[in-house]
Design a protein around this motif. Structure first.
Motif, PDB file in Angstrom:
ATOM      1  N   ARG A 255       0.843  -1.194   0.000  1.00 14.06           N
ATOM      2  CA  ARG A 255       0.000   0.000   0.000  1.00 14.06           C
ATOM      3  C   ARG A 255       0.874   1.237   0.000  1.00 14.06           C
ATOM      4  O   ARG A 255       1.742   1.387   0.868  1.00 14.06           O
ATOM      5  CB  ARG A 255      -0.943   0.017   1.205  1.00 14.06           C
ATOM      6  CG  ARG A 255      -1.877   1.213   1.200  1.00 14.06           C
ATOM      7  CD  ARG A 255      -2.933   1.125   2.276  1.00 14.06           C
ATOM      8  NE  ARG A 255      -2.398   1.318   3.610  1.00 14.06           N
ATOM      9  CZ  ARG A 255      -3.147   1.427   4.701  1.00 14.06           C
ATOM     10  NH1 ARG A 255      -4.466   1.325   4.603  1.00 14.06           N
ATOM     11  NH2 ARG A 255      -2.592   1.589   5.878  1.00 14.06           N
ATOM     12  N   HIS A 294      -4.837   6.073  -0.603  1.00 12.90           N
ATOM     13  CA  HIS A 294      -4.184   4.770  -0.474  1.00 12.90           C
ATOM     14  C   HIS A 294      -4.296   4.028  -1.804  1.00 12.90           C
ATOM     15  O   HIS A 294      -5.411   3.770  -2.282  1.00 12.90           O
ATOM     16  CB  HIS A 294      -4.840   3.931   0.626  1.00 12.90           C
ATOM     17  CG  HIS A 294      -4.797   4.565   1.978  1.00 12.90           C
ATOM     18  ND1 HIS A 294      -3.631   4.961   2.578  1.00 12.90           N
ATOM     19  CD2 HIS A 294      -5.783   4.878   2.858  1.00 12.90           C
ATOM     20  CE1 HIS A 294      -3.885   5.473   3.763  1.00 12.90           C
ATOM     21  NE2 HIS A 294      -5.188   5.441   3.945  1.00 12.90           N
ATOM     22  N   CYS A 295      -3.162   3.691  -2.380  1.00 16.41           N
ATOM     23  CA  CYS A 295      -3.102   2.875  -3.599  1.00 16.41           C
ATOM     24  C   CYS A 295      -2.625   1.485  -3.175  1.00 16.41           C
ATOM     25  O   CYS A 295      -1.504   1.337  -2.696  1.00 16.41           O
ATOM     26  CB  CYS A 295      -2.160   3.486  -4.617  1.00 16.41           C
ATOM     27  SG  CYS A 295      -2.572   5.195  -5.053  1.00 16.41           S
ATOM     28  N   CYS A 296      -3.474   0.497  -3.351  1.00 12.29           N
ATOM     29  CA  CYS A 296      -3.237  -0.802  -2.720  1.00 12.29           C
ATOM     30  C   CYS A 296      -3.187  -1.930  -3.749  1.00 12.29           C
ATOM     31  O   CYS A 296      -3.989  -1.979  -4.687  1.00 12.29           O
ATOM     32  CB  CYS A 296      -4.345  -1.071  -1.701  1.00 12.29           C
ATOM     33  SG  CYS A 296      -4.107  -2.572  -0.736  1.00 12.29           S
ATOM     34  N   TRP A 297      -2.211  -2.822  -3.543  1.00 11.98           N
ATOM     35  CA  TRP A 297      -2.131  -4.108  -4.223  1.00 11.98           C
ATOM     36  C   TRP A 297      -2.342  -5.157  -3.127  1.00 11.98           C
ATOM     37  O   TRP A 297      -1.409  -5.475  -2.375  1.00 11.98           O
ATOM     38  CB  TRP A 297      -0.769  -4.294  -4.871  1.00 11.98           C
ATOM     39  CG  TRP A 297      -0.471  -3.334  -5.995  1.00 11.98           C
ATOM     40  CD1 TRP A 297      -0.589  -3.566  -7.329  1.00 11.98           C
ATOM     41  CD2 TRP A 297       0.027  -1.993  -5.869  1.00 11.98           C
ATOM     42  NE1 TRP A 297      -0.214  -2.463  -8.055  1.00 11.98           N
ATOM     43  CE2 TRP A 297       0.171  -1.469  -7.184  1.00 11.98           C
ATOM     44  CE3 TRP A 297       0.344  -1.170  -4.796  1.00 11.98           C
ATOM     45  CZ2 TRP A 297       0.626  -0.192  -7.434  1.00 11.98           C
ATOM     46  CZ3 TRP A 297       0.784   0.121  -5.040  1.00 11.98           C
ATOM     47  CH2 TRP A 297       0.924   0.593  -6.352  1.00 11.98           C
ATOM     48  N   PRO A 316       1.224   3.824  -8.978  1.00  9.21           N
ATOM     49  CA  PRO A 316      -0.039   4.138  -8.290  1.00  9.21           C
ATOM     50  C   PRO A 316      -1.224   4.226  -9.243  1.00  9.21           C
ATOM     51  O   PRO A 316      -2.344   3.869  -8.868  1.00  9.21           O
ATOM     52  CB  PRO A 316       0.261   5.482  -7.618  1.00  9.21           C
ATOM     53  CG  PRO A 316       1.743   5.533  -7.501  1.00  9.21           C
ATOM     54  CD  PRO A 316       2.277   4.799  -8.677  1.00  9.21           C
ATOM     55  N   ASN A 317      -0.998   4.708 -10.465  1.00 10.30           N
ATOM     56  CA  ASN A 317      -2.109   4.810 -11.414  1.00 10.30           C
ATOM     57  C   ASN A 317      -2.674   3.447 -11.781  1.00 10.30           C
ATOM     58  O   ASN A 317      -3.841   3.341 -12.178  1.00 10.30           O
ATOM     59  CB  ASN A 317      -1.637   5.524 -12.678  1.00 10.30           C
ATOM     60  CG  ASN A 317      -1.411   7.004 -12.449  1.00 10.30           C
ATOM     61  OD1 ASN A 317      -2.273   7.692 -11.931  1.00 10.30           O
ATOM     62  ND2 ASN A 317      -0.237   7.493 -12.810  1.00 10.30           N
ATOM     63  N   ALA A 319      -2.679   0.766  -9.679  1.00  9.55           N
ATOM     64  CA  ALA A 319      -3.061  -0.013  -8.500  1.00  9.55           C
ATOM     65  C   ALA A 319      -4.516  -0.462  -8.626  1.00  9.55           C
ATOM     66  O   ALA A 319      -5.389   0.328  -8.998  1.00  9.55           O
ATOM     67  CB  ALA A 319      -2.868   0.807  -7.233  1.00  9.55           C
ATOM     68  N   TRP A 322      -8.090   1.763  -4.971  1.00  9.39           N
ATOM     69  CA  TRP A 322      -7.827   3.095  -4.421  1.00  9.39           C
ATOM     70  C   TRP A 322      -8.822   3.339  -3.296  1.00  9.39           C
ATOM     71  O   TRP A 322     -10.006   3.002  -3.413  1.00  9.39           O
ATOM     72  CB  TRP A 322      -7.999   4.181  -5.488  1.00  9.39           C
ATOM     73  CG  TRP A 322      -6.798   4.405  -6.350  1.00  9.39           C
ATOM     74  CD1 TRP A 322      -5.789   3.545  -6.616  1.00  9.39           C
ATOM     75  CD2 TRP A 322      -6.508   5.598  -7.099  1.00  9.39           C
ATOM     76  NE1 TRP A 322      -4.885   4.099  -7.465  1.00  9.39           N
ATOM     77  CE2 TRP A 322      -5.287   5.362  -7.788  1.00  9.39           C
ATOM     78  CE3 TRP A 322      -7.133   6.814  -7.252  1.00  9.39           C
ATOM     79  CZ2 TRP A 322      -4.700   6.316  -8.603  1.00  9.39           C
ATOM     80  CZ3 TRP A 322      -6.568   7.775  -8.065  1.00  9.39           C
ATOM     81  CH2 TRP A 322      -5.360   7.529  -8.735  1.00  9.39           C
ATOM     82  N   ARG A 770     -11.098   8.870  -9.956  1.00 11.76           N
ATOM     83  CA  ARG A 770      -9.628   8.847  -9.890  1.00 11.76           C
ATOM     84  C   ARG A 770      -9.041  10.126 -10.460  1.00 11.76           C
ATOM     85  O   ARG A 770      -8.092  10.692  -9.911  1.00 11.76           O
ATOM     86  CB  ARG A 770      -9.095   7.633 -10.647  1.00 11.76           C
ATOM     87  CG  ARG A 770      -9.330   6.299  -9.947  1.00 11.76           C
ATOM     88  CD  ARG A 770      -8.416   5.218 -10.489  1.00 11.76           C
ATOM     89  NE  ARG A 770      -8.515   3.971  -9.730  1.00 11.76           N
ATOM     90  CZ  ARG A 770      -7.626   2.992  -9.789  1.00 11.76           C
ATOM     91  NH1 ARG A 770      -6.568   3.104 -10.591  1.00 11.76           N
ATOM     92  NH2 ARG A 770      -7.764   1.892  -9.069  1.00 11.76           N
ATOM     93  N   GLU A 774      -6.636  12.817  -8.616  1.00  9.20           N
ATOM     94  CA  GLU A 774      -5.331  13.195  -9.163  1.00  9.20           C
ATOM     95  C   GLU A 774      -5.222  14.708  -9.283  1.00  9.20           C
ATOM     96  O   GLU A 774      -4.184  15.305  -8.968  1.00  9.20           O
ATOM     97  CB  GLU A 774      -5.131  12.524 -10.518  1.00  9.20           C
ATOM     98  CG  GLU A 774      -4.923  11.017 -10.424  1.00  9.20           C
ATOM     99  CD  GLU A 774      -4.753  10.383 -11.789  1.00  9.20           C
ATOM    100  OE1 GLU A 774      -4.565  11.137 -12.767  1.00  9.20           O
ATOM    101  OE2 GLU A 774      -4.794   9.146 -11.889  1.00  9.20           O
ATOM    102  N   PHE A 806       2.384  11.919  -8.224  1.00  9.91           N
ATOM    103  CA  PHE A 806       2.802  10.539  -8.435  1.00  9.91           C
ATOM    104  C   PHE A 806       4.221  10.439  -8.969  1.00  9.91           C
ATOM    105  O   PHE A 806       4.768   9.338  -9.070  1.00  9.91           O
ATOM    106  CB  PHE A 806       1.842   9.828  -9.383  1.00  9.91           C
ATOM    107  CG  PHE A 806       0.486   9.577  -8.777  1.00  9.91           C
ATOM    108  CD1 PHE A 806       0.350   9.326  -7.420  1.00  9.91           C
ATOM    109  CD2 PHE A 806      -0.654   9.598  -9.550  1.00  9.91           C
ATOM    110  CE1 PHE A 806      -0.891   9.089  -6.858  1.00  9.91           C
ATOM    111  CE2 PHE A 806      -1.901   9.370  -9.004  1.00  9.91           C
ATOM    112  CZ  PHE A 806      -2.028   9.119  -7.647  1.00  9.91           C
TER     113      PHE A 806
END
Length: 843
Positions: A255, A294-297, A316-317, A319, A322, A770, A774, A806
């Protein structure tokens, strides 16, 4: 709503640890936290088969044994609390309990914590990574080790070194084991190291397995440990395991957190007085302190993405998940609620004010002590009272507004009519707004005296109403059988008296018009005198007098003046053959007036004695403007302070609810805002509303009308008052937050409002959302660099350029590495998987 947890030791993902801000560009060294969790079989498994003993003789017990015993007693109470709470609480709710004891001169604090299931730790035996690996608004131990059930043992006002922490952690683990309690999920024990919140030691003894929890804090770390590849190498080395073993699969969850802390100033479109000194000093402070992205995998096998010191595919784009979170500014002002609080603070002073005129008269002390007290009081008032120039300016501002505006929006809030306020944009409404910004109630009284002096001048000169002022509306109560009209009962009595004064001025100017004109009002073919106009207090007096008269003839005589005038005008307009029956038919059918309550013998006697005379020739008027104007001014000049303050408070309360209701909307607004509005309105009406029938005023019975006319002589119960203030504050807080969010996240991001208002966080699912985020974070970056003097030209987002936020490193990077079973040949897989949590963030 986005808010920090009230319990000490609990924090969100964006607590103070994440709020440390430094120069842009990450010129500081990164800080790395490594949190490890490992399990191994207990060294003496035979011990688990033996009966658990309990220490009862403490004559020779050591400090270690005493601490363990105290903790074991607390664990038993915790088990009882869990059992008692299981019946009355949903499964997804958490529970906490605090205990304390003293041993060896040191005070120990115990915090038992069972996190809610919804906060995302998964099931007790969950050995898979996912979104639950990054819970929000959770205790740091839950984020680090992925557990929901734990005990924290700490020392009051002191910290434990590493050796002491190990000892206490062992004592706590032994105490949990010796308590012989069965929990739905194991209870792990933790001890903070060196009194901080960044390092803990933990231990768990369960099912023949000993699980150790350790943390490591490094201020300067190898750059390779900021990425997946370096952490994976560290993981295998730390746990002394072979990455090629087919029984293990190393999964990774990641994250990235970005922070927007600088925003454009909010624009306040609400109308404000142009001359109030205190209003000019109010700043429009943004209720949002920070927005986190939060950008999460959630979970992927190690090696799925290249992520090392030289190159990373974790963009992050790209991920898959979000989440946006909003942190509210602590202590952000709520100006409208503060105005109500200010008026409430005047109550004690208002009780000493007998009338406006009396309060401004100089006091004549009788003794030397009284003279000293008067001198001190006048000195304090001279400091707190607004300057004379401001009083004049505020008076001019109030007098520039009409008593009844042409564009009256008071009818929009039908549900608020029982509050009995004033008309939006009217003179009394502005007076209440000014009063709510003063420091003492005497300032309100002084301002009111200036306004009254100007109003009396208007009456003496019969000044022509302005173009923005319309005639105050009145209505007839047909059920009473008279043409007498009353002012709107949804207005407070002060507003009604001011409207009565204006109607008196208009009627006097009409009477002084050209001699060829007539003041009679045409009613079909009959011209009648203008009816009498009554305010609620006079209407109540008439009803009280009628209720005390038992003779029907005497009761009917209360309305004899109007009946004689109408009979005389009807005879003059009708033919000579007209009779009483014709008059009664005209009055009931054409005028729609009831004849109930008027005895036939009384009507016949009046018809015989009344002469024929047109309304224009009649000397006695039904509405006497000179008399009514003086009575209205007398009431306004002699109203007592407590009653005047109560009416001003209701005026301001109604205006505030109407203003906040406009920002909520009726259909399209978020459900949370509409719920807050309904709660605030209900609480306000419960405290300050007057009981009245909601039907049309013409359909209300006379006795109900007299009840509606009653003004509350005393303030309502303090509990009801505070409930109303609390509800209004909650509505204003939600409204300010929604206004700020709408300004920051326009377009499709409107769909995020409901979740952000209720939960403080929202999942970002649409491309438009999104893009809005941004834009927000890029704008925040530009504002931050501009304020700190760093040259950073704005990127053109419409041209497809990546936002600058980013391009830089995130505020924090979190990694969770955990072994998961693959069904390989390994004969042993522990109760608790080997797990590593790493956090890299700016210091």
């Amino acid at each position: 709503m986005p808010a920090q947890n009230d319990v000490e030791g609990l924090s969100s993902d964006e607590d103070t640890d994440f709020d440390d801000r430094n120069e842009v560009g990450r010129t500081v060294e990164p800080l790395l936290e490594l949190v490890e969790e490992s399990a191994a079989p207990a060294t003496n498994t035979d011990h688990d088969k033996e009966d658990v003993f309990e220490i009862r003789d403490f004559t020779t017990a050591s400090s270690f044994e005493r601490i363990s015993h105290q903790i074991s007693l607390a664990v038993k109470r915790w088990a009882a609390a869990l059992k008692a709470a299981e019946e009355g609480r949903p499964d997804d709710e958490g529970l906490q309990m605090r205990e304390a004891f003293v041993e060896g001169g040191f005070g120990y604090d115990l915090l038992f914590h069972l996190a809610p299931q919804s906060s995302g730790a998964g099931t007790p035996n969950d050995d898979r990574l996912g979104l639950h690996a990054f819970p929000t608004r959770a205790h740091r131990l839950q984020r680090w080790f992925g557990m929901r059930h734990f005990l924290v043992v700490s020392v009051k006002d002191d910290g434990m070194n590493l050796d002491s922490a190990r000892t206490v952690a062992g004592a706590a683990a032994l105490a949990v084991r010796s308590a012989n309690q069965t929990f739905s999920m194991p209870l792990s024990c933790f001890v903070p190291v060196d009194g901080g919140r960044r390092r803990f030691l933990g231990e768990l003894l369960d099912a023949g397995t000993r699980v150790l929890y350790t943390t490591d804090l490094q201020l300067k770390v190898d750059p390779t440990l900021e990425h997946c590849s370096g952490l994976a190498t560290f993981f295998w080395k730390k746990f002394q395991m072979d990455p090629k073993d087919p029984g293990y699969a190393l999964m990774v969850g990641t994250r990235f957190t970005y922070s927007a802390d600088y925003f454009h100033a909010l624009r306040d479109d609400r109308p404000k007085p142009v001359s109030s000194t205190q209003d000019r000093k109010v700043e429009n402070i943004d209720p949002i302190e920070s927005v986190k992205l939060h950008c999460c995998w959630p979970s992927f096998p190690i090696g799925s993405f290249a992520d090392n010191a030289s190159y990373s595919e974790l963009s992050p784009n790209d991920a898959p998940f979000w989440k946006v979170r909003v942190l509210r500014r602590e202590g952000s002002p709520r100006p409208l609620t503060q105005q109500l609080q200010t008026l409430l603070g005047f109550r004690k002073e208002a009780r000493t004010v007998l009338s406006a005129e009396h309060s401004v008269l100089p006091q004549v002390p009788k003794t030397a002590l009284e003279s000293l007290n008067v001198a001190i009081q006048e000195s304090l008032e001279s400091i707190l009272l607004p300057p004379a120039g401001d009083i004049v300016t505020m008076t001019d501002d109030c007098m520039s507004l009409p008593t009844v505006p042409v564009m009256d929006s008071s009818g929009d809030g039908q549900v608020l009519q029982s509050l009995r306020g004033a008309r939006a944009g009217a003179r009394l409404s502005r007076l209440a707004q000014f009063s709510a910004g003063l420091h003492v109630f005497k300032g309100t009284v002084v301002l009111w005296c200036h306004i009254l002096a100007r109003m009396r001048t208007q009456w003496d000169a019969l000044e022509k109403p302005g173009p923005e002022e319309r005639t105050p509306p009145t209505s007839r109560i047909t059920g009473r059988g008279m043409r007498t009209e009353v002012f709107e009962s949804s207005m407070c009595l002060v507003q009604q008296k001011m409207e009565l004064l204006q109607r008196s001025i208009e009627e006097s100017r009409r009477s002084l018009a050209a001699s060829s004109s007539s003041s009679a009002v045409p009613h079909g073919s009959v011209e009648l005198l203008p009816p009498a106009l009554l305010t609620d207090d006079v209407l109540l007096q008439r009803d009280t007098a009628a209720a005390n008269i038992s003779d029907p003839l005497e009761r009917a005589e209360l309305n004899g003046k109007e009946m004689r005038s109408d009979m005389s005008a009807f005879k003059a307009a009708a033919s000579s053959v007209a009779c009483l029956a014709d008059f009664l038919k005209w009055r009931s059918e054409l005028e729609g007036l009831s004849l109930d309550g008027y005895p036939n013998e009384w009507l016949e006697e009046l018809w015989k004695t009344v002469d024929s005379q047109p309304a224009s020739k009649q000397q006695s008027k039904l509405f006497q403007p000179e008399k009514e104007a003086e009575m209205a001014l007398h009431y306004l000049e002699n109203i007592d302070g407590s009653q005047f303050l109560l009416q001003l408070f209701c005026v301001r309360l109604k205006d505030i609810l109407q203003d906040l209701g406009k920002t909520v909307g009726h259909v399209s607004g978020p459900n949370h805002l509409r719920l807050m509005r309904d709660r605030a309105v209900s609480a306000a009406i419960a405290a300050f509303g007057q009981e009245r029938n909601s039907k049309n005023i013409e359909e209300v019975q006379p006795e109900s009308q007299s009840q509606a006319a009653r003004e509350a002589a005393e303030w309502p119960d303090e509990v009801l008052v505070q409930n109303a203030i609390t509800a209004v504050e909650a509505l204003e807080s939600a409204s300010l937050l929604a206004t700020s969010l709408r300004a920051k996240l326009p377009g499709q991001a409107e769909d995020l409002l409901e979740a952000l208002l209720t939960e403080g966080e929202a999942d970002v699912t649409l491309p438009g959302q999104r893009q809005a985020l941004e834009n927000l974070f890029n704008s925040s970056k530009v504002i931050e660099r501009a304020q700190k003097g760093v040259d950073s030209p704005r990127r053109d987002l419409s041209a497809g350029g990546r936002p600058g936020v980013f391009d830089s490193l995130p505020l924090a990077k979190e990694f969770v590495l955990q072994l998961q079973p693959t069904g390989g040949t390994s004969g042993y897989f522990p109760l608790c998987s080997q797990r590593l949590y790493a956090e890299v963030r700016e210091r």
